[in-house]
Design an enzyme around this catalytic site. Sequence first.
Site, PDB file in Angstrom:
ATOM      1  N   LEU A  63       0.815  -1.213   0.000  1.00  0.00           N
ATOM      2  CA  LEU A  63       0.000   0.000   0.000  1.00  0.00           C
ATOM      3  C   LEU A  63       0.845   1.257   0.000  1.00  0.00           C
ATOM      4  O   LEU A  63       0.433   2.296  -0.508  1.00  0.00           O
ATOM      5  CB  LEU A  63      -0.930   0.013   1.218  1.00  0.00           C
ATOM      6  CG  LEU A  63      -1.997  -1.077   1.241  1.00  0.00           C
ATOM      7  CD1 LEU A  63      -2.718  -1.088   2.576  1.00  0.00           C
ATOM      8  CD2 LEU A  63      -2.991  -0.863   0.114  1.00  0.00           C
TER       9      LEU A  63
ATOM     10  N   MET B 103      10.273   5.025   7.607  1.00  0.00           N
ATOM     11  CA  MET B 103      10.233   4.100   8.736  1.00  0.00           C
ATOM     12  C   MET B 103      10.009   2.654   8.315  1.00  0.00           C
ATOM     13  O   MET B 103      10.495   1.731   8.967  1.00  0.00           O
ATOM     14  CB  MET B 103       9.126   4.515   9.714  1.00  0.00           C
ATOM     15  CG  MET B 103       9.402   5.810  10.448  1.00  0.00           C
ATOM     16  SD  MET B 103      10.579   5.576  11.792  1.00  0.00           S
ATOM     17  CE  MET B 103       9.578   4.652  12.954  1.00  0.00           C
TER      18      MET B 103
ATOM     19  N   VAL C 182       3.822  -0.512   4.378  1.00  0.00           N
ATOM     20  CA  VAL C 182       2.482  -0.934   4.789  1.00  0.00           C
ATOM     21  C   VAL C 182       1.906  -1.820   3.697  1.00  0.00           C
ATOM     22  O   VAL C 182       1.918  -1.445   2.517  1.00  0.00           O
ATOM     23  CB  VAL C 182       1.555   0.270   5.041  1.00  0.00           C
ATOM     24  CG1 VAL C 182       0.167  -0.207   5.456  1.00  0.00           C
ATOM     25  CG2 VAL C 182       2.134   1.187   6.107  1.00  0.00           C
TER      26      VAL C 182
ATOM     27  N   LYS D 198       1.862  -3.130   9.104  1.00  0.00           N
ATOM     28  CA  LYS D 198       2.857  -2.052   9.102  1.00  0.00           C
ATOM     29  C   LYS D 198       4.185  -2.638   9.563  1.00  0.00           C
ATOM     30  O   LYS D 198       4.261  -3.275  10.611  1.00  0.00           O
ATOM     31  CB  LYS D 198       2.385  -0.944  10.053  1.00  0.00           C
ATOM     32  CG  LYS D 198       3.227   0.306  10.067  1.00  0.00           C
ATOM     33  CD  LYS D 198       2.543   1.358  10.948  1.00  0.00           C
ATOM     34  CE  LYS D 198       3.316   2.647  10.979  1.00  0.00           C
ATOM     35  NZ  LYS D 198       2.627   3.666  11.812  1.00  0.00           N
TER      36      LYS D 198
ATOM     37  N   GLU E 130      -6.263  -2.929  11.611  1.00  0.00           N
ATOM     38  CA  GLU E 130      -7.482  -2.842  10.816  1.00  0.00           C
ATOM     39  C   GLU E 130      -7.159  -2.199   9.472  1.00  0.00           C
ATOM     40  O   GLU E 130      -6.400  -1.227   9.396  1.00  0.00           O
ATOM     41  CB  GLU E 130      -8.488  -1.977  11.582  1.00  0.00           C
ATOM     42  CG  GLU E 130      -9.733  -1.616  10.824  1.00  0.00           C
ATOM     43  CD  GLU E 130     -10.577  -0.596  11.581  1.00  0.00           C
ATOM     44  OE1 GLU E 130     -11.714  -0.347  11.151  1.00  0.00           O
ATOM     45  OE2 GLU E 130     -10.088  -0.050  12.599  1.00  0.00           O
TER      46      GLU E 130
ATOM     47  N   VAL F 116      -8.404   0.026   6.514  1.00  0.00           N
ATOM     48  CA  VAL F 116      -9.437   1.037   6.250  1.00  0.00           C
ATOM     49  C   VAL F 116      -9.383   1.394   4.767  1.00  0.00           C
ATOM     50  O   VAL F 116      -8.347   1.844   4.276  1.00  0.00           O
ATOM     51  CB  VAL F 116      -9.212   2.294   7.099  1.00  0.00           C
ATOM     52  CG1 VAL F 116     -10.338   3.304   6.846  1.00  0.00           C
ATOM     53  CG2 VAL F 116      -9.116   1.943   8.566  1.00  0.00           C
TER      54      VAL F 116
ATOM     55  N   ASP G 190      -0.010  14.417  17.010  1.00  0.00           N
ATOM     56  CA  ASP G 190       0.262  14.642  15.590  1.00  0.00           C
ATOM     57  C   ASP G 190      -1.038  14.621  14.778  1.00  0.00           C
ATOM     58  O   ASP G 190      -1.124  13.983  13.727  1.00  0.00           O
ATOM     59  CB  ASP G 190       1.241  13.593  15.060  1.00  0.00           C
ATOM     60  CG  ASP G 190       1.944  14.042  13.774  1.00  0.00           C
ATOM     61  OD1 ASP G 190       1.943  15.254  13.489  1.00  0.00           O
ATOM     62  OD2 ASP G 190       2.494  13.172  13.071  1.00  0.00           O
TER      63      ASP G 190
ATOM     64  N   PRO H 283      -4.345  16.540   8.706  1.00  0.00           N
ATOM     65  CA  PRO H 283      -5.191  15.917   7.667  1.00  0.00           C
ATOM     66  C   PRO H 283      -4.686  14.575   7.172  1.00  0.00           C
ATOM     67  O   PRO H 283      -5.484  13.681   6.882  1.00  0.00           O
ATOM     68  CB  PRO H 283      -5.187  16.967   6.547  1.00  0.00           C
ATOM     69  CG  PRO H 283      -4.988  18.265   7.260  1.00  0.00           C
ATOM     70  CD  PRO H 283      -4.050  17.952   8.389  1.00  0.00           C
TER      71      PRO H 283
ATOM     72  N   ASN I  17      -3.359  12.292   8.786  1.00  0.00           N
ATOM     73  CA  ASN I  17      -3.609  11.252   9.790  1.00  0.00           C
ATOM     74  C   ASN I  17      -5.093  11.049  10.060  1.00  0.00           C
ATOM     75  O   ASN I  17      -5.464  10.353  11.014  1.00  0.00           O
ATOM     76  CB  ASN I  17      -2.885  11.582  11.104  1.00  0.00           C
ATOM     77  CG  ASN I  17      -1.399  11.271  11.029  1.00  0.00           C
ATOM     78  OD1 ASN I  17      -0.974  10.474  10.205  1.00  0.00           O
ATOM     79  ND2 ASN I  17      -0.615  11.897  11.880  1.00  0.00           N
TER      80      ASN I  17
END
Length: 599
Positions: free
Chosen positions: A16, A21, A24, A40, A89, A91, A135, A138, A140
């Site tokens: 994705l 870091m 995903v 992740k 999850e 989304v 944090d 938008p 997030n």
Amino acid sequence: MSDQRMIGHYRIVELLGSGAMGKVYAAADTFIDGREVAIKSLRAELTQDPEFVGRFKAEAQSLARLNHPNITMLHSLLPEGNELFMVMELVRGRPLDDVLRERGGPLGLKECLAIVSQAADGVAYAHQMGVIHRDIKPSNLMIGNDGRVKIMDFGIARVQGSVRMTRAGTAIGTPLYMAPEQRRGSEGDERSDLYSLAVVLYEIVSGAPPFAGLDEVELLQAQISRDPPPLVPRVGGVTPELEAAIMKALAKRPEQRYPSIRAFSDAIGATSLRVDATAIVQSPAHLLDRATQTASASPAASLPSVALAVAKSRSTSLVRRFKSLHPALQGVSVALVAFAAVAPLLFGGDDAGAKKRDDRVERDRRATELESDRRQTVKTYDYGQVGEIKQVRNEIDRPALMTDAPAAKPKCNEGFSIADCQPSTVPGQKTAAVEKASLGSAGTVADLRRALKEKEFDRAFAIGEPLAESGEREAQFIVGMIALKGQGRSQHLPTAFKWIKKSAEKEFPDAQAMLGNMYQNGDAEGGENLEEAVRWFMKAAEQNNARGQFWLGKAYEKGVPNILKKDVKKAGDLYRLAKAQDFPGAAEALDALRKSGKY
């Protein structure tokens, strides 16, 4: 991860997204009937760094405490070999920053409040469970395809009472959305999240964040010392009461804000929308339909009503500023006002003299208002005379001259794709569990976008031309771009210039930047005009448009004789802003400046 595309008992379906870091993935749970999950990962090389591993585990620990419809759910923390994975999850939807970027303007007021009501629910619950997000922004906030808002990325969240993960005095978060106390290195509390959510609301309501700056220093200066631009009467439907609530949540000091997210949600009227919030938001495609802005706006108010609203807004602003002063300064201010009121009684003066003074004050006031209106209506730049045009042309290259290829007409694919007529995406945006949403079928602007996406340019032109004639700025830009690129028809520069200029004059940032390129390349009416090119690049850059930032940076790097002084520092700052939005060539231009030792 092994070559058989399995992580534990999860079968990887697709990648994705990836970042500094880790990555995903979308995966299927082979133990529970193919349930979809998001996985992740932490990059293998970072698993050797205790700080990164600590943050990864801290995020899992924060999520493990939370179970709420508006927060992404953690299923498990899964170690495998030397790697570490978080199973979450999945989304389906789009992050809010993606929606804002593609829409190219503010959302409808009702949709804004429905989004914030859901985000406020999730954040309030997290606070109740002792978790501070730190944090909120938008990127997030994921807008699900069912209209539900999900708060994501608790990577720098803090559990109250836990050992802090950062050195005292170290700022952590996203500067544009961080509360002033966070910028000073404080860990922040519930009121810091409240501030960040208020910044998000201001941005989606007005189309731009409350504070801006070319670099972090300018941004910090604005956050600490300036008030956000008023929303009344600039943004339709925003009442003085709503504006006052947003401004209170954006107060510089935490104690001047609302005591909780829930209190803020109540004050802006978002809490009352909780039951219907998902139905109002509907889907990312619904938010991309510009008709939502018109439909949710209040009917046009009469002139006296507008004047009263403005007066109420400004008086509330004065009261808020007064309350923000130190008590000693409040006392001095009251004394000065009182003295000004009684001075005429104490010192007297003839009526004729008083009338002259009043007349002079009134003339000065009217002159100031007229000058202010003039500046707001026509923003001019003093560049001096334009000279040595042909010599200057080699100083500011055409887009094609970024390579050794022969000069060509300006392309639309550098930060802009005519295939979907949307700006390029920003690196680091949340791509986890994102599924490209349908543009929907409601509204003629949506039909225009869909025709472009399907590369049916004749149909797009037929849909867009009447919209452009009606004054729809996005349609004007799209029609102009079709004519400029000659898609589905022969290239026609006069038509392209006409519509792109009209869109630019309506403050559409992509059009402003492209108009600058047309003046730069001699494709505008009247031919090459570098003064106009720089002026339009400046206008676009002021709206955080990556193309405008990049080409204005080029102008500053080389300098434009008699128009713009060479300023390598400004050029580097502009390249940094364009690079943050992944504009082609910006990273290379910035690296070249740094290697030269000039920046």
